[in-house]
Design an enzyme around this catalytic site. Sequence first.
Site, PDB file in Angstrom:
ATOM      1  N   HIS A 138       0.869  -1.176   0.000  1.00  8.82           N
ATOM      2  CA  HIS A 138       0.000   0.000   0.000  1.00  8.82           C
ATOM      3  C   HIS A 138       0.909   1.231   0.000  1.00  8.82           C
ATOM      4  CE1 HIS A 138      -2.799   2.940   1.808  1.00  8.82           C
ATOM      5  NE2 HIS A 138      -3.782   2.119   1.530  1.00  8.82           N
ATOM      6  N   GLN A 218      -4.660  -5.265   7.009  1.00  5.28           N
ATOM      7  CA  GLN A 218      -5.657  -6.188   6.453  1.00  5.28           C
ATOM      8  C   GLN A 218      -5.625  -7.541   7.138  1.00  5.28           C
ATOM      9  OE1 GLN A 218      -7.947  -5.222   4.372  1.00  5.28           O
ATOM     10  NE2 GLN A 218      -7.078  -3.240   3.848  1.00  5.28           N
ATOM     11  N   LYS A 241     -10.377  -0.762  10.561  1.00  9.19           N
ATOM     12  CA  LYS A 241     -10.480  -1.932   9.689  1.00  9.19           C
ATOM     13  C   LYS A 241     -10.817  -3.190  10.488  1.00  9.19           C
ATOM     14  CE  LYS A 241      -7.409  -0.226   6.070  1.00  9.19           C
ATOM     15  NZ  LYS A 241      -8.263   0.409   5.046  1.00  9.19           N
ATOM     16  N   CYS A 379      -4.846   2.581  -3.577  1.00  7.90           N
ATOM     17  CA  CYS A 379      -3.625   3.144  -2.978  1.00  7.90           C
ATOM     18  C   CYS A 379      -2.444   2.196  -3.186  1.00  7.90           C
ATOM     19  CB  CYS A 379      -3.805   3.446  -1.498  1.00  7.90           C
ATOM     20  SG  CYS A 379      -5.046   4.688  -1.191  1.00  7.90           S
TER      21      CYS A 379
END
Lengths: 421, 152
Positions: A138, A218, A241, A379
Amino acid sequence: MTKRGAVLENRKKLDASFQVERYRRDFPILSQKVYGKPLAYLDNAATTQKPKSVIDMLNRYYSFENANIHRGIHYLSQQATDAYDEARQTIQKFLNAREAREIIFVRGTTEGINLVAQSYGHTFLKSGDEILITAMEHHSNIVPWQILSDQIGAKLRVAPINDNGELILEEFEKLVNERTKFVAVTHISNALGTMNPVKRLVQMAHQLNIPVLVDGAQAVPHTVVDIQDLGCDFFVFSGHKIFGPTGIGILYGKAELLEKMPPYQGGGDMISSVRFEKTTYNKLPFKFEAGTPHIAGVIGLGAAIEYVNQIGLKNIFEYEQELLHYATSVLMKIPGLRIMGQAREKASIISFVFDDIHAHDIGTILDQQGVAIRAGHHCAMPLMERLGVPATARASFAFYNTKEEVDRLVQAIHAVLEVFG
Amino acid sequence: MISEELRELYQELILEHSKKPRNFRALEPASHTAEGFNPLCGDKIKLYLEVVGDEIKDIGFQGSGCAISKASASMMTTSVKGKTTSEANTLFNEFHKMLAGSSEPYDEGKLGKLSVFSGVSEFPVRVKCATLAWHTLRAGLESDGKVVSTES
């Protein structure tokens, strides 16, 4: 038993107590309609929705507990300080970190990485040193290292991926050398879902005593993370997240490294005494927490992690893997649809493209059917360039998503084909 | 299944231009060039102009983007080719008025076929897709040589 057979067998172990419909009711936002259609929220890699327990916690904090921490000699300040410290312990246990002082509250993954780049990197790296990242990072795990490299004259090296979106381990290993002074890798790719073998990568780097930062943004909502087992030196993630508030994130760092790093920002809370001649910094973790922190965010994140713990990340992982395999199989049947990123080990994120339909047009048409996905470069512009596409459409699933929602995604894609047919 | 708003957005003429963009080529030589970029979605356009005196004698573009941005670029080129730069500027202003959803009414007569993009105003996140080519045109005519960005 074949490997695939073993995987399927393993997947049957999904706890019978896992009840998606019950969990969905915990998330008020999921029951709403958009454009008169039930919302299918499939943009969880961008941000997740919040359970009522988190929303209630924020409400309770501002209604009954709000005060500044570590300062006031009054009842409310003590309440807020206790709740704040308790959240730190919840997160320490969640990551299986050795000590609570290794858990630093930051604004998010991005700030965590910038902190390490500037505090550790600027202190311990020098001109000619190499920083190793991967081709699937990212922007927030690229740009802080570029800034540092420009400042000190270090060199950024990038480990390549194969066409399936997997890191090429041999190439990574070749790039780890005596000039490498830092490694920063993502645990799970936000754009492709690829799960990197971070434990192995850490072992490779540690053979040459190179510290490793893992971008776990993530990872934490999808899979069990055991910091001590991974062995990494730094691990960062964002609260929003993992079903918590925005504006709060975690930097884990090994105590011995954090101890020798200078503060990232100066201000309140990070000092023990200030004189114009000399200031003495506070001990860990406060040395890195300048200014009044996002107290409500910290407490809300604590509540989010307790919520996740109740369901269990093992259960979440098993359920999401089922959903991922179902979604992959039905999407692959759609004529012209190509899935970008077919790694053997994947989290529940699917990026897809059509050769002659742009991701943004897909996103707009899906949105009109009540299906929320992300369309764009995620991104990760260098990754898009590597894949040879300007953008992808990405459906990313959380444990509250269902096969019915996958079916609605497929139906909505058929509407795209109808428009562009 | 497909809503009225979507039909308005993806009208036949738009789909047709996105599939077969007109003037989709580089001009060699060109008196003016400009690049446009939408960092949000990665849409890119390079615009080539051959301006003689006050007239846009020829125009071409290249790039990648969504259906709306491609169709808009294609139709922009067909509508300004052969026009004077001040006529092109008038079209820019009317096009902008139509999509910005401003209280000031736009002149449908002046826009002609370009009114097909009026449905885009219902999709605020897509307005930049439709205006990218026009901003690039303006930059090209002013020829300051900078890359225009929809974020600026």
